[in-house]
Design a protein around this motif. Structure first.
Motif, PDB file in Angstrom:
ATOM      1  N   TRP B  61     -11.091  13.500 -25.883  1.00 34.65           N
ATOM      2  CA  TRP B  61     -12.498  13.126 -26.064  1.00 34.65           C
ATOM      3  C   TRP B  61     -12.616  11.612 -26.250  1.00 34.65           C
ATOM      4  O   TRP B  61     -13.479  10.952 -25.664  1.00 34.65           O
ATOM      5  N   GLU B  62     -11.717  11.061 -27.047  1.00 41.03           N
ATOM      6  CA  GLU B  62     -11.738   9.610 -27.293  1.00 41.03           C
ATOM      7  C   GLU B  62     -11.399   8.841 -26.006  1.00 41.03           C
ATOM      8  O   GLU B  62     -12.009   7.818 -25.716  1.00 41.03           O
ATOM      9  N   GLU B  63     -10.438   9.382 -25.247  1.00 44.62           N
ATOM     10  CA  GLU B  63      -9.984   8.674 -24.038  1.00 44.62           C
ATOM     11  C   GLU B  63     -11.041   8.649 -22.937  1.00 44.62           C
ATOM     12  O   GLU B  63     -10.992   7.809 -22.058  1.00 44.62           O
ATOM     13  N   ASN B  64     -11.971   9.579 -22.971  1.00 46.96           N
ATOM     14  CA  ASN B  64     -12.956   9.679 -21.885  1.00 46.96           C
ATOM     15  C   ASN B  64     -14.366   9.395 -22.384  1.00 46.96           C
ATOM     16  O   ASN B  64     -15.323  10.076 -22.006  1.00 46.96           O
ATOM     17  N   SER B  65     -14.488   8.389 -23.202  1.00 41.34           N
ATOM     18  CA  SER B  65     -15.768   8.128 -23.871  1.00 41.34           C
ATOM     19  C   SER B  65     -16.872   7.728 -22.884  1.00 41.34           C
ATOM     20  O   SER B  65     -18.048   7.813 -23.218  1.00 41.34           O
ATOM     21  N   GLY B  66     -16.531   7.313 -21.688  1.00 41.19           N
ATOM     22  CA  GLY B  66     -17.569   6.892 -20.746  1.00 41.19           C
ATOM     23  C   GLY B  66     -18.197   8.033 -19.972  1.00 41.19           C
ATOM     24  O   GLY B  66     -19.184   7.851 -19.279  1.00 41.19           O
ATOM     25  N   ASP B  67     -17.639   9.228 -20.083  1.00 42.38           N
ATOM     26  CA  ASP B  67     -18.132  10.356 -19.284  1.00 42.38           C
ATOM     27  C   ASP B  67     -19.323  11.062 -19.943  1.00 42.38           C
ATOM     28  O   ASP B  67     -19.427  11.083 -21.173  1.00 42.38           O
ATOM     29  N   PRO B  68     -20.178  11.685 -19.126  1.00 41.77           N
ATOM     30  CA  PRO B  68     -21.232  12.532 -19.720  1.00 41.77           C
ATOM     31  C   PRO B  68     -20.608  13.768 -20.382  1.00 41.77           C
ATOM     32  O   PRO B  68     -19.459  14.122 -20.095  1.00 41.77           O
ATOM     33  N   THR B  69     -21.388  14.420 -21.238  1.00 38.78           N
ATOM     34  CA  THR B  69     -20.841  15.485 -22.098  1.00 38.78           C
ATOM     35  C   THR B  69     -20.061  16.544 -21.335  1.00 38.78           C
ATOM     36  O   THR B  69     -18.946  16.900 -21.709  1.00 38.78           O
ATOM     37  N   MET B  70     -20.645  17.057 -20.270  1.00 34.99           N
ATOM     38  CA  MET B  70     -20.008  18.160 -19.538  1.00 34.99           C
ATOM     39  C   MET B  70     -18.621  17.765 -19.034  1.00 34.99           C
ATOM     40  O   MET B  70     -17.642  18.501 -19.191  1.00 34.99           O
ATOM     41  N   LEU B  71     -18.537  16.587 -18.444  1.00 30.92           N
ATOM     42  CA  LEU B  71     -17.275  16.117 -17.868  1.00 30.92           C
ATOM     43  C   LEU B  71     -16.268  15.798 -18.969  1.00 30.92           C
ATOM     44  O   LEU B  71     -15.074  16.139 -18.884  1.00 30.92           O
ATOM     45  N   ARG B  72     -16.770  15.191 -20.016  1.00 32.42           N
ATOM     46  CA  ARG B  72     -15.904  14.791 -21.125  1.00 32.42           C
ATOM     47  C   ARG B  72     -15.317  16.030 -21.810  1.00 32.42           C
ATOM     48  O   ARG B  72     -14.141  16.079 -22.130  1.00 32.42           O
ATOM     49  N   LYS B  73     -16.171  16.998 -21.987  1.00 32.45           N
ATOM     50  CA  LYS B  73     -15.700  18.225 -22.645  1.00 32.45           C
ATOM     51  C   LYS B  73     -14.706  18.958 -21.748  1.00 32.45           C
ATOM     52  O   LYS B  73     -13.708  19.505 -22.224  1.00 32.45           O
ATOM     53  N   ALA B  74     -14.974  18.969 -20.439  1.00 34.91           N
ATOM     54  CA  ALA B  74     -14.055  19.634 -19.507  1.00 34.91           C
ATOM     55  C   ALA B  74     -12.674  18.996 -19.586  1.00 34.91           C
ATOM     56  O   ALA B  74     -11.650  19.691 -19.612  1.00 34.91           O
ATOM     57  N   LYS B  75     -12.641  17.684 -19.645  1.00 34.04           N
ATOM     58  CA  LYS B  75     -11.349  16.988 -19.711  1.00 34.04           C
ATOM     59  C   LYS B  75     -10.649  17.287 -21.037  1.00 34.04           C
ATOM     60  O   LYS B  75      -9.417  17.417 -21.089  1.00 34.04           O
ATOM     61  N   ALA B  76     -11.438  17.388 -22.099  1.00 35.89           N
ATOM     62  CA  ALA B  76     -10.857  17.705 -23.412  1.00 35.89           C
ATOM     63  C   ALA B  76     -10.242  19.108 -23.396  1.00 35.89           C
ATOM     64  O   ALA B  76      -9.109  19.315 -23.859  1.00 35.89           O
ATOM     65  N   LEU B  77     -10.975  20.065 -22.827  1.00 35.14           N
ATOM     66  CA  LEU B  77     -10.443  21.437 -22.772  1.00 35.14           C
ATOM     67  C   LEU B  77      -9.208  21.516 -21.885  1.00 35.14           C
ATOM     68  O   LEU B  77      -8.236  22.198 -22.212  1.00 35.14           O
ATOM     69  N   ALA B  78      -9.263  20.810 -20.766  1.00 34.85           N
ATOM     70  CA  ALA B  78      -8.116  20.814 -19.847  1.00 34.85           C
ATOM     71  C   ALA B  78      -6.883  20.252 -20.569  1.00 34.85           C
ATOM     72  O   ALA B  78      -5.771  20.788 -20.426  1.00 34.85           O
ATOM     73  N   HIS B  79      -7.088  19.213 -21.341  1.00 36.73           N
ATOM     74  CA  HIS B  79      -5.971  18.604 -22.082  1.00 36.73           C
ATOM     75  C   HIS B  79      -5.396  19.608 -23.096  1.00 36.73           C
ATOM     76  O   HIS B  79      -4.184  19.694 -23.280  1.00 36.73           O
ATOM     77  N   VAL B  80      -6.291  20.368 -23.714  1.00 39.40           N
ATOM     78  CA  VAL B  80      -5.830  21.394 -24.673  1.00 39.40           C
ATOM     79  C   VAL B  80      -5.005  22.445 -23.934  1.00 39.40           C
ATOM     80  O   VAL B  80      -3.872  22.766 -24.327  1.00 39.40           O
ATOM     81  N   TRP B  81      -5.546  22.986 -22.860  1.00 37.53           N
ATOM     82  CA  TRP B  81      -4.855  24.092 -22.174  1.00 37.53           C
ATOM     83  C   TRP B  81      -3.556  23.647 -21.506  1.00 37.53           C
ATOM     84  O   TRP B  81      -2.650  24.445 -21.323  1.00 37.53           O
ATOM     85  N   ASP B  82      -3.490  22.377 -21.154  1.00 36.61           N
ATOM     86  CA  ASP B  82      -2.242  21.887 -20.544  1.00 36.61           C
ATOM     87  C   ASP B  82      -1.150  21.644 -21.587  1.00 36.61           C
ATOM     88  O   ASP B  82       0.019  21.553 -21.236  1.00 36.61           O
ATOM     89  N   ASN B  83      -1.538  21.512 -22.842  1.00 35.76           N
ATOM     90  CA  ASN B  83      -0.553  21.070 -23.837  1.00 35.76           C
ATOM     91  C   ASN B  83      -0.407  21.943 -25.084  1.00 35.76           C
ATOM     92  O   ASN B  83       0.573  21.794 -25.812  1.00 35.76           O
ATOM     93  N   THR B  84      -1.366  22.802 -25.365  1.00 35.99           N
ATOM     94  CA  THR B  84      -1.255  23.577 -26.615  1.00 35.99           C
ATOM     95  C   THR B  84      -0.080  24.571 -26.520  1.00 35.99           C
ATOM     96  O   THR B  84       0.194  25.114 -25.442  1.00 35.99           O
ATOM     97  N   PRO B  85       0.656  24.775 -27.625  1.00 35.54           N
ATOM     98  CA  PRO B  85       1.765  25.733 -27.578  1.00 35.54           C
ATOM     99  C   PRO B  85       1.283  27.136 -27.201  1.00 35.54           C
ATOM    100  O   PRO B  85       0.200  27.561 -27.626  1.00 35.54           O
ATOM    101  N   ILE B  86       2.066  27.815 -26.402  1.00 32.60           N
ATOM    102  CA  ILE B  86       1.745  29.213 -26.063  1.00 32.60           C
ATOM    103  C   ILE B  86       2.919  30.108 -26.454  1.00 32.60           C
ATOM    104  O   ILE B  86       4.037  29.625 -26.655  1.00 32.60           O
ATOM    105  N   PHE B  87       2.666  31.396 -26.539  1.00 29.80           N
ATOM    106  CA  PHE B  87       3.712  32.351 -26.936  1.00 29.80           C
ATOM    107  C   PHE B  87       3.350  33.730 -26.384  1.00 29.80           C
ATOM    108  O   PHE B  87       2.193  33.971 -26.013  1.00 29.80           O
ATOM    109  N   ILE B  88       4.333  34.576 -26.313  1.00 31.45           N
ATOM    110  CA  ILE B  88       4.103  35.978 -25.914  1.00 31.45           C
ATOM    111  C   ILE B  88       4.691  36.845 -27.013  1.00 31.45           C
ATOM    112  O   ILE B  88       5.866  36.684 -27.369  1.00 31.45           O
ATOM    113  N   THR B  89       3.898  37.737 -27.577  1.00 32.97           N
ATOM    114  CA  THR B  89       4.428  38.559 -28.671  1.00 32.97           C
ATOM    115  C   THR B  89       5.312  39.681 -28.100  1.00 32.97           C
ATOM    116  O   THR B  89       5.124  40.116 -26.958  1.00 32.97           O
TER     117      THR B  89
END
Lengths: 53, 824
Positions: B61-89
């Motif tokens: 969110w901080e890195e994309n401060s120039g983008d409108p909300t929709m685009l900025r949020k999309a990039k934030a979510l993409a960053h989360v999904w590309d990097n958040t730890p995942i697991f399979i029970t």
């Protein structure tokens, strides 16, 4: 009123009103100021005895 | 304890019976699931918040401060999904989790400043090492302190409205899609994300072509649209990549670590499934269920989705039918196990809720009410084999969330109805029963949905039906249009003053001591209730119209055909018919209070208004005889026209006003009386009332349910009172709780009695009824030995919960409900 658990005795106002057991009955739950246990109180009987006294 | 299944059945030991009947895998998955609903307002030991999302989101969110909300949020979510730890029970066949570990709750730090303030001080949920986590949280809270969606809504609203709303005495919920319910458009997203991305690409290409042509005002909107489409595309592509990470993990485990050949095969199937969906349409039941699970989990990464509108038997049946009946790829038992796991995966989804939300949703993590049964768009019966499988799986896994809601109509097969009844008889408290024809007519009346679309309806939260179609599905509904309606009585008696909050909240309607007629009191009450409804709806309308700017839903927009077609954030109301409603908490207290004053003050003149208001101010203290007189005045639920007509008039008057209030789509806000567990959490915020209630006493538990224990004339009298309300034109839906005797409803005779009751209920045109069928002896035993009754489930209000997870006061209140004997 008297607490069954710790035997604390005091006026009804000292026992904080919590909620009723059944809205159409005069039994309520109050809280003992000393041990915080639930204490049942018959509001009607208590009022009558206070008026009688 | 009984030792075999038959004995357990006889003794109604359903929780132990399910343990014996379910497969080893299902038993493991059920017991491995973390219980994330709050108990007494606090999360259980071991439940922690996920810090990965807030950290990763904030970085992007901080890195994309120039983008409108929709685009900025999309990039934030993409960053989360590309990097958040995942697991399979272990033993899982379905994957995808809300959080970076099985015991975590999601924190949407960009949504509510109130949550950020509270979570930092809630030491029970802070992950270890605590000091490090606190530092991270401090940084996140500092960054977002002036940027949350709720903060921006508050800044824009009238200060007077904001202060009243934030007092916590008149409303429940939060006006932002940071905490919302969205109905998903199944026939769109099930085409696969690649299909949607292709559509987006075509739209962008067309818009760019227009922009390069002859200048005109019509093409100016394309600049914003392209940014919106880019946002949707980024997040859908990220969703595919996130699923791909699960595929890769499953394949790595299978090929490098797993020694059990059967589990290895399962892991490879998981990999294949996640490579297929959500990118492409599903081909079999596992892919279909996995697809929906991914969509729901992704939506919760984007926002605090507090409800789970779904119709799983309808949308997943073609895949079930193909697998089980046509290709025989899997057996019915295997399909049932998969459905059971699908329910468990939903059960373990958890979001960190602010305290006043979780106090009114005791024991659960949101209202996951899944709709089953009903009719198809052409009006024919939609019940199928999978409807029954969902009921069977529900009895095996016995989760309190999701719960099922059954759309009943006259064509429902007896075999399906028996499965529904068996769930209720086995103490699940669900499915609730909904009157399909009445609710379809209701949607056509209030929001003008065409009949074919109305027939697709699902519960958008606990109760409100919503179509799942392009123009009918509602993406945004916030619980903050929830009015604590019995405040209107307090305000009418106190000239708009809130005697508990000690604030002038309502308008000044005069000194009630001087009211000479009942009509004067009624008019004052009507002004107060309209004022409360207007205030809350103003808030939600403002929040919705500003949501694309303040919050943004790129993922949700991508899975809505309307938003993709228009290039708008889905919360932009353009092209939507609307499906709003105002939830009414504490509704029946209004009619019962008005009727008691009418009778005892104005008709019989036993008491004066002065005496009444003095009694209210003293919380009935020292006036027990008078209180009991007011309690014994005619009460709703006894087929007594004196009080019932007071209720009908009040309902009809608020319905009239509801038609006048408009949402951003220009459509009305019908009332919906219900209660979740707010009858307990608001018991300390609503003062004494003329129905005989004291400050502190629980409020009534439903929306149409009689006062607890005040329905003295049997189940038919309750239904007759309830049927005096017009369930099509007087409101959106009405919650009716009933308790039935498990002893009376044993065996075939029990089923026949219940079926006859349902027929009577249906003939009377009542839109909802739900049942608790657990005896008082069991409930009292559970209070004494809670550790022996961990799996005992009860119906609270619009949802079910484990009995041991709800407060003592709520438990007592459920025990107080009248057990109705059918056929009497």
């Amino acid at each position: 009123m008297k607490c069954d658990k710790c035997n604390y005795e005091g006026s009804k106002n000292e026992f904080r009103y919590l909620y009723n057991v059944q809205i159409d009955e005069s039994i309520s739950c109050r809280e003992c100021p000393k041990c915080h246990s639930f204490v049942n109180c018959d509001e009607l009987a208590e009022e009558k005895s206070r008026k009688g006294a | 304890m009984a030792i075999n299944v038959e004995e357990m059945q006889k003794k109604e030991q359903w929780w132990w019976m399910a343990e014996q009947k379910r497969s080893k895998r299902l038993d493991y998955l059920r017991k491995a699931a973390w219980k994330k609903g709050a108990v007494g307002g606090a999360y259980l030991p071991g439940i922690k918040i996920d810090l990965s999302r807030p950290v990763l989101y904030t970085q992007a969110w901080e890195e994309n401060s120039g983008d409108p909300t929709m685009l900025r949020k999309a990039k934030a979510l993409a960053h989360v999904w590309d990097n958040t730890p995942i697991f399979i029970t272990d033993h899982a066949n379905l994957v995808g989790y809300v959080g970076d570990a099985p015991n975590t709750l999601m924190w949407h730090q960009e949504g509510l400043f109130l949550t950020n303030e509270e979570i930092y001080n809630d030491r029970t949920v802070i992950p270890d090492p605590e000091e490090d986590s606190l530092q991270v949280m401090r940084d996140i809270c500092d960054y977002w302190s002036d940027k949350t969606a709720l903060g921006k809504v508050m800044e824009l609203s009238s200060p007077e409205d904001a202060v009243k709303f934030m007092s916590g005495y008149i409303a429940w919920g939060v006006p932002s899609s940071a905490l919302t319910y969205s109905t998903k458009q199944y026939d769109w997203w099930m085409r696969g994300f690649n299909y949607i991305i292709d559509e987006i690409d075509k739209n962008i290409a067309k818009a760019e072509e227009e922009m390069n042509g002859i200048p005109s005002p019509e093409i100016l909107g394309n600049y914003d649209k392209i940014k919106n489409w880019e946002g949707m595309k980024i997040v859908l592509e990220a969703g595919i990549r996130w699923a791909g990470r699960y595929a890769r993990l499953a394949r790595i485990e299978a090929e490098n670590f797993e020694t059990d050949p059967r589990r290895k095969e399962e892991l490879l199937r998981i990999a294949e499934t996640c490579e297929r969906v959500p990118a492409n349409p599903p081909r079999n039941l596992q892919e279909s269920l996995q697809f929906e699970h991914f969509v729901q989990v992704m939506a919760r990464y984007e926002a605090g989705e507090a409800a789970w509108p779904a119709r799983p038997d309808y949308w997943h049946f073609p895949y079930y039918d193909k697998d089980v009946n046509q290709t025989k790829r899997i057996t019915k038992e295997e399909a049932t196990e998969l459905v059971g796991e699908f329910m468990i995966r939903a059960y373990e989804v958890g979001i960190y809720f602010i305290s006043f939300i979780r106090e009114a949703l005791q024991g659960i993590t949101g209202t996951w009410v899944w709709t089953i049964g009903g009719v198809k768009p052409d009006g024919s019966d939609a019940c199928n084999e999978l409807t029954e499988v969902f009921c069977q799986a529900a009895r095996l896994v016995r989760v309190a969330n999701p719960t099922l809601s059954f759309r009943y109509h006259s064509m429902v097969p007896d075999s399906t109805l028996r499965e529904v009844f068996e769930c209720i008889r086995q103490g699940l408290g669900y499915p609730n029963i909904r009157h399909d024809p009445v609710l379809i007519a209701n949607m056509m009346h209030w929001h003008k949905h065409p009949i074919e679309e109305a027939r697709t309806w699902v519960n958008q939260a606990c109760m409100s039906p919503c179509p799942t179609t392009k123009h009918g599905a509602q993406p945004f509904r916030m619980a903050s249009a929830t009015v604590i309606t019995c405040k209107a009585i307090e305000y009418a008696l106190h000239d708009g003053m809130d005697p508990v909050a000690q604030m002038q909240i309502g308008p000044q309607t005069g000194d009630a001591r001087k009211f000479k007629t009942y009509e004067e009191l009624y008019e004052a009450w009507y002004i107060q209730i309209k004022y409360l409804m207007d205030l809350l709806v103003r808030f939600v309308n403002l929040a919705r119209i500003k949501d694309p700017e303040f919050y943004g839903r790129p993922f949700l927009s991508g899975i809505y055909e309307r938003a993709v077609e228009q290039g708008t954030d889905v919360c932009n109301p353009k092209g939507e018919r609307g499906n709003c409603w105002t939830t009414f908490f504490g509704w029946i207290e209004n009619g019962d209070s008005l009727a008691a004053v009418k009778k005892l003050v104005f008709d019989e003149k036993k008491y004066t208004m002065e005496q009444l208001i003095e009694a209210m101010d003293k919380n009935w203290e020292g006036r027990e005889e008078m209180r009991l007189d007011f309690v014994k005045a005619p009460k709703w639920g006894n087929d007594d026209d004196y009080v019932d007509q007071v209720h009908v008039r009040a309902m009809r008057d608020v319905a009239k006003h509801s038609m006048e209030m408009k949402d951003p789509t220009g459509n009305p806000w019908p009332p919906l009386p219900e209660m979740v567990s707010a009858n307990i959490s608001y018991s300390s915020k609503v003062g004494a009332l003329p129905n005989g209630r004291r400050l502190g006493d629980p409020l009534y538990d439903g929306g149409l349910s009689p006062g607890t224990g005040l329905d003295k004339k049997g189940p038919t009298a309750v239904l007759r009172s309830a049927s005096k309300i017009n369930h099509i034109t007087d409101g959106r839906a009405f919650l009716l709780n009933q308790r039935l005797s498990p002893v009376q409803l044993q065996g075939e005779k029990g089923y026949q009695l219940w079926r006859d009751y349902i027929k009577t209920w249906f003939d009377l045109g009542i839109d909802h009824v739900q049942f608790n069928m657990v005896n008082n002896e069991t409930l009292r035993s559970a209070q004494k030995d809670p550790e022996k009754y961990n799996e005992l489930i009860v119906r609270v209000a619009g949802y079910s919960a484990h009995f041991v997870d709800i407060s003592r006061k709520t438990q007592d209140h459920i025990i107080q409900r009248t057990i109705q004997e059918l056929g009497c």
